[in-house]
Design an enzyme around this catalytic site. Sequence first.
Site, PDB file in Angstrom:
ATOM      1  N   HIS A 130       0.839  -1.199   0.000  1.00 25.12           N
ATOM      2  CA  HIS A 130       0.000   0.000   0.000  1.00 25.12           C
ATOM      3  C   HIS A 130       0.871   1.246   0.000  1.00 25.12           C
ATOM      4  O   HIS A 130       2.068   1.188   0.265  1.00 25.12           O
ATOM      5  CB  HIS A 130      -0.932   0.028   1.226  1.00 25.12           C
ATOM      6  CG  HIS A 130      -2.127  -0.847   1.089  1.00 25.12           C
ATOM      7  ND1 HIS A 130      -2.108  -2.176   1.436  1.00 25.12           N
ATOM      8  CD2 HIS A 130      -3.372  -0.595   0.624  1.00 25.12           C
ATOM      9  CE1 HIS A 130      -3.296  -2.703   1.207  1.00 25.12           C
ATOM     10  NE2 HIS A 130      -4.089  -1.770   0.718  1.00 25.12           N
ATOM     11  N   LYS A 134      -0.748   5.003   4.418  1.00 24.69           N
ATOM     12  CA  LYS A 134      -1.660   4.087   5.122  1.00 24.69           C
ATOM     13  C   LYS A 134      -1.210   3.918   6.564  1.00 24.69           C
ATOM     14  O   LYS A 134      -0.032   3.641   6.841  1.00 24.69           O
ATOM     15  CB  LYS A 134      -1.725   2.734   4.414  1.00 24.69           C
ATOM     16  CG  LYS A 134      -2.776   1.799   5.000  1.00 24.69           C
ATOM     17  CD  LYS A 134      -3.046   0.630   4.073  1.00 24.69           C
ATOM     18  CE  LYS A 134      -4.101  -0.311   4.673  1.00 24.69           C
ATOM     19  NZ  LYS A 134      -5.383   0.378   4.937  1.00 24.69           N
TER      20      LYS A 134
END
Length: 231
Positions: A130, A134
């Site tokens: 990600h 995040k």
Amino acid sequence: MNIALLGYGRMGKTIEKLATERGHKIVKTIDQDDDYEFNGADVAIDFSVPDAAVANISACLNAGVPVVSGTTGWLEHYDEMVSLCENKKGAFIYASNFSVGVNIFFELNKQLAKMMQNLEEYDVDMTEVHHIHKLDAPSGTAITLADGILDYSDKKDWVLDEKETGKLTINAVREGEVPGTHTIKYQSAVDEITIEHKAHSRNGFALGAIIAAEWLKDKTGVYGMKDVLGL
């Protein structure tokens, strides 16, 4: 449909754009330190941060506003939110990932895990990648995938970024602006089997959340994306 957005970061802005294109109206955006005046919202969509999720969902349920939440990292309080929803006769959907493709991937992952459960020569691990913004690791999507594997495995739990006997390894990578890639790998001495879901943008997550909100309007109860998609 009138929508309140709880959390007005990247996902909130993407939801706003796509919801408006579908003919909906954003009547309230609630970010840090904002009041919980819902301005006649038919439904609320929560993509905030882990520390705010419980307060956001509670405020919606207490106000009688159906709520769809895609915020991850707060699930130790999930049962409390389910109880509150039931007590208030409200409506609530939580999903670790609202993408239609990811929810198909969840089912594919379970089917593969079921097929592999008696093949002891294969070991399984997972990698999720990600963007650097995040806040939680592993991702909620990875945890859902891990649960699907553990249901058909002799492994007892998952472990983050390390190897431990009897546990499923989840490798969490944070780099660049990656929307989300999840890879499941079964490996033996002679070959490996890999399945992967790769998101190209946030639009799939946002659209799925809007579809869930459309489905939830005028309902009561606690649901998931399997209910929304009929999987």
